[in-house]
Design a protein around this motif. Structure first.
Motif, PDB file in Angstrom:
ATOM      1  N   CYS A 161       0.819  -1.215   0.000  1.00 17.80           N
ATOM      2  CA  CYS A 161       0.000   0.000   0.000  1.00 17.80           C
ATOM      3  C   CYS A 161       0.855   1.269   0.000  1.00 17.80           C
ATOM      4  CB  CYS A 161      -0.943  -0.008   1.203  1.00 17.80           C
ATOM      5  SG  CYS A 161      -2.235  -1.258   1.098  1.00 17.80           S
ATOM      6  N   GLU A 162       2.084   1.177   0.508  1.00 13.66           N
ATOM      7  CA  GLU A 162       2.995   2.321   0.432  1.00 13.66           C
ATOM      8  C   GLU A 162       3.479   2.546  -0.996  1.00 13.66           C
ATOM      9  OE1 GLU A 162       6.173   1.567   3.110  1.00 13.66           O
ATOM     10  OE2 GLU A 162       4.911   1.626   4.917  1.00 13.66           O
ATOM     11  N   ASN A 163       3.607   1.453  -1.761  1.00 14.14           N
ATOM     12  CA  ASN A 163       4.114   1.555  -3.140  1.00 14.14           C
ATOM     13  C   ASN A 163       3.017   1.770  -4.168  1.00 14.14           C
ATOM     14  OD1 ASN A 163       6.720   1.070  -2.172  1.00 14.14           O
ATOM     15  ND2 ASN A 163       6.528  -1.146  -2.435  1.00 14.14           N
ATOM     16  N   GLU A 164       1.804   1.264  -3.884  1.00 16.57           N
ATOM     17  CA  GLU A 164       0.713   1.332  -4.835  1.00 16.57           C
ATOM     18  C   GLU A 164      -0.454   2.129  -4.224  1.00 16.57           C
ATOM     19  OE1 GLU A 164       0.795   0.211  -7.872  1.00 16.57           O
ATOM     20  OE2 GLU A 164       2.623  -0.997  -7.832  1.00 16.57           O
ATOM     21  N   SER A 165      -1.389   2.516  -5.044  1.00 12.45           N
ATOM     22  CA  SER A 165      -2.500   3.352  -4.580  1.00 12.45           C
ATOM     23  C   SER A 165      -3.588   2.573  -3.873  1.00 12.45           C
ATOM     24  CB  SER A 165      -3.113   4.110  -5.767  1.00 12.45           C
ATOM     25  OG  SER A 165      -3.562   3.190  -6.755  1.00 12.45           O
ATOM     26  N   SER A 166      -3.630   1.253  -4.045  1.00  7.87           N
ATOM     27  CA  SER A 166      -4.678   0.447  -3.421  1.00  7.87           C
ATOM     28  C   SER A 166      -4.159  -0.963  -3.183  1.00  7.87           C
ATOM     29  CB  SER A 166      -5.922   0.403  -4.313  1.00  7.87           C
ATOM     30  OG  SER A 166      -5.623  -0.168  -5.576  1.00  7.87           O
ATOM     31  N   MET A 167      -4.949  -1.776  -2.477  1.00  3.72           N
ATOM     32  CA  MET A 167      -4.563  -3.151  -2.162  1.00  3.72           C
ATOM     33  C   MET A 167      -4.480  -3.994  -3.432  1.00  3.72           C
ATOM     34  SD  MET A 167      -4.339  -3.680   1.228  1.00  3.72           S
ATOM     35  CE  MET A 167      -4.990  -5.261   1.727  1.00  3.72           C
ATOM     36  N   PRO A 168      -3.702  -5.085  -3.406  1.00  3.28           N
ATOM     37  CA  PRO A 168      -3.689  -5.973  -4.577  1.00  3.28           C
ATOM     38  C   PRO A 168      -5.036  -6.641  -4.770  1.00  3.28           C
ATOM     39  CG  PRO A 168      -2.519  -6.976  -2.728  1.00  3.28           C
ATOM     40  CD  PRO A 168      -2.807  -5.565  -2.338  1.00  3.28           C
ATOM     41  N   ARG A 169      -5.343  -6.937  -6.029  1.00  2.40           N
ATOM     42  CA  ARG A 169      -6.604  -7.623  -6.326  1.00  2.40           C
ATOM     43  C   ARG A 169      -6.551  -9.087  -5.939  1.00  2.40           C
ATOM     44  NH1 ARG A 169      -7.810  -5.432 -12.488  1.00  2.40           N
ATOM     45  NH2 ARG A 169      -8.095  -3.218 -11.974  1.00  2.40           N
ATOM     46  N   SER A 170      -5.370  -9.669  -6.000  1.00  3.64           N
ATOM     47  CA  SER A 170      -5.233 -11.097  -5.716  1.00  3.64           C
ATOM     48  C   SER A 170      -3.850 -11.381  -5.150  1.00  3.64           C
ATOM     49  CB  SER A 170      -5.476 -11.929  -6.984  1.00  3.64           C
ATOM     50  OG  SER A 170      -4.633 -11.489  -8.032  1.00  3.64           O
ATOM     51  N   ILE A 171      -3.726 -12.530  -4.502  1.00  6.38           N
ATOM     52  CA  ILE A 171      -2.469 -12.978  -3.903  1.00  6.38           C
ATOM     53  C   ILE A 171      -2.218 -14.413  -4.343  1.00  6.38           C
ATOM     54  CG2 ILE A 171      -1.249 -13.456  -1.750  1.00  6.38           C
ATOM     55  CD1 ILE A 171      -3.029 -11.348  -0.410  1.00  6.38           C
ATOM     56  N   ILE A 172      -1.047 -14.678  -4.864  1.00  6.10           N
ATOM     57  CA  ILE A 172      -0.661 -16.029  -5.284  1.00  6.10           C
ATOM     58  C   ILE A 172       0.553 -16.458  -4.470  1.00  6.10           C
ATOM     59  CG2 ILE A 172       0.185 -17.458  -7.186  1.00  6.10           C
ATOM     60  CD1 ILE A 172      -1.427 -15.749  -9.088  1.00  6.10           C
ATOM     61  N   VAL A 173       0.466 -17.620  -3.816  1.00 10.18           N
ATOM     62  CA  VAL A 173       1.513 -18.104  -2.925  1.00 10.18           C
ATOM     63  C   VAL A 173       2.196 -19.325  -3.533  1.00 10.18           C
ATOM     64  CG1 VAL A 173       2.053 -18.956  -0.613  1.00 10.18           C
ATOM     65  CG2 VAL A 173       0.218 -17.271  -0.925  1.00 10.18           C
ATOM     66  N   TYR A 174       3.509 -19.279  -3.619  1.00 13.46           N
ATOM     67  CA  TYR A 174       4.322 -20.435  -4.017  1.00 13.46           C
ATOM     68  C   TYR A 174       5.036 -20.946  -2.766  1.00 13.46           C
ATOM     69  CZ  TYR A 174       3.611 -19.336  -8.948  1.00 13.46           C
ATOM     70  OH  TYR A 174       3.057 -19.112 -10.182  1.00 13.46           O
ATOM     71  N   ARG A 175       4.776 -22.202  -2.430  1.00 12.74           N
ATOM     72  CA  ARG A 175       5.353 -22.805  -1.222  1.00 12.74           C
ATOM     73  C   ARG A 175       6.341 -23.882  -1.621  1.00 12.74           C
ATOM     74  NH1 ARG A 175       7.519 -24.479   2.979  1.00 12.74           N
ATOM     75  NH2 ARG A 175       6.472 -24.414   5.028  1.00 12.74           N
ATOM     76  N   ASP A 176       7.576 -23.750  -1.200  1.00  9.75           N
ATOM     77  CA  ASP A 176       8.621 -24.724  -1.537  1.00  9.75           C
ATOM     78  C   ASP A 176       8.954 -25.562  -0.305  1.00  9.75           C
ATOM     79  OD1 ASP A 176      10.439 -26.038  -3.066  1.00  9.75           O
ATOM     80  OD2 ASP A 176      11.816 -24.359  -3.335  1.00  9.75           O
ATOM     81  N   GLY A 177       9.543 -26.740  -0.559  1.00  6.79           N
ATOM     82  CA  GLY A 177      10.100 -27.536   0.518  1.00  6.79           C
ATOM     83  C   GLY A 177       9.156 -28.492   1.216  1.00  6.79           C
ATOM     84  N   VAL A 178       7.948 -28.706   0.696  1.00 12.61           N
ATOM     85  CA  VAL A 178       7.012 -29.641   1.338  1.00 12.61           C
ATOM     86  C   VAL A 178       6.759 -30.828   0.423  1.00 12.61           C
ATOM     87  CG1 VAL A 178       5.865 -27.916   2.768  1.00 12.61           C
ATOM     88  CG2 VAL A 178       5.036 -28.326   0.462  1.00 12.61           C
TER      89      VAL A 178
END
Length: 292
Positions: A161-178
């Motif tokens: 939010c400090e870098n952009e004017s609004s929240m992201p529309r979506s969040i994608i998580v990549y999880r390694d090591g499982v």
């Protein structure tokens, strides 16, 4: 490369460990942007020890490395590393998804000294994927699943939010090591922690393989991906193309790597802290790729 530098302040020290670390501590200050260390040889002070005593991004190189015939190429690489460690961007890719935060999570386990495990959390904090936020979580020895993801996610969204004017529309998580046997536990524990920011869970789970890097010799082992939590509804084809794009965004290599950049950034962060520092890095470094 268009990088402007002031003349560096040069300090020469002897090879004794105490005098070396004392000099680093003395000259580490808020106005300092970068410390460049040139050593005579690999023996003596280890690079990991240097990183453990400074709060400023730094670059370490052995003297004979920059005296080789291909010195120009090597020095260019060093300049690129210094640039991105201070917050600069080297390149970007077009992902065809709008205002999406990408997160990478990985853990480091010290199986030799049985130190506490370190979880690395790295998230993109702008739409162009050129700025990143990092945080470490110190956990019990051998623990793989991360317990403080809500705190990490909230901090990353604050920086977004400090870098952009609004929240992201979506969040994608990549999880390694499982492993495959941990996927349900991952869904029940880590995904549940982030459910505050995600509305519903998609029952359509699927997996795929990607060979993202190219090699000149031998064969490549494909990277296996499992999509276990989806509230965006992207098609499998789009997820695969997006994943391949992120394999180009690792700023320590001008090519592709085998996993998405945020995953590998999280691995580098967790390894550095778990192997060398053994405590959370200073918060002033959280928006810099200091662990490359």
């Amino acid at each position: 490369m268009g990088i402007t530098m002031r003349r560096a302040h040069t300090i020469q020290v002897d090879g004794h460990a105490d005098s070396y670390t004392n000099i680093l501590r003395k000259y580490t200050r808020s106005a300092l942007q970068m410390i460049h260390v040139t050593r005579i040889s690999k023996t003596g002070i280890r690079q990991e020890q240097n990183k453990a005593v400074v709060l400023t991004p730094h670059q370490c190189v052995v003297k004979r490395t920059i005296e080789k015939a291909q010195a120009k190429t090597i020095i260019t690489k060093i300049a690129q590393q210094m640039n991105c460690k201070m917050g600069g961007a080297l390149w970007k890719v077009e992902t065809n998804v709008q205002r999406t935060m990408f997160i990478g999570i990985d853990c480091f386990h010290d199986i030799v000294n049985r130190q506490k495990s370190i979880a690395g959390f790295v998230a993109s904090t702008n739409a162009e994927l050129t700025k990143w936020y990092s945080q470490c979580v110190i956990q019990a020895t051998g623990e793989e699943l991360v317990n403080e993801l809500q705190t990490c996610l909230k901090a990353a969204l604050d920086v977004w939010c400090e870098n952009e004017s609004s929240m992201p529309r979506s969040i994608i998580v990549y999880r390694d090591g499982v492993g495959d046997g941990q996927l349900q536990a991952l869904l029940d524990q880590e995904a549940k922690q982030m459910s505050t920011y995600l509305k519903t869970i998609s029952p359509n789970k699927y997996d795929f393989f990607i060979v993202s890097q190219s090699v000149k010799e031998g064969t490549v082992t494909p990277t296996h991906y499992n999509v276990i939590y989806d509230t965006i509804g992207l098609s499998p084809d789009r997820v695969q193309r997006l994943t391949y794009c992120l394999c180009h965004m690792y700023y320590n290599l001008p090519g592709t790597i085998r996993v998405p950049a945020p995953c590998h950034y999280a691995h580098k962060l967790a390894y550095l802290v778990g192997q060398s520092i053994h405590e959370k890095p200073n918060r002033s470094l959280s928006t810099l790729l200091f662990y490359l």
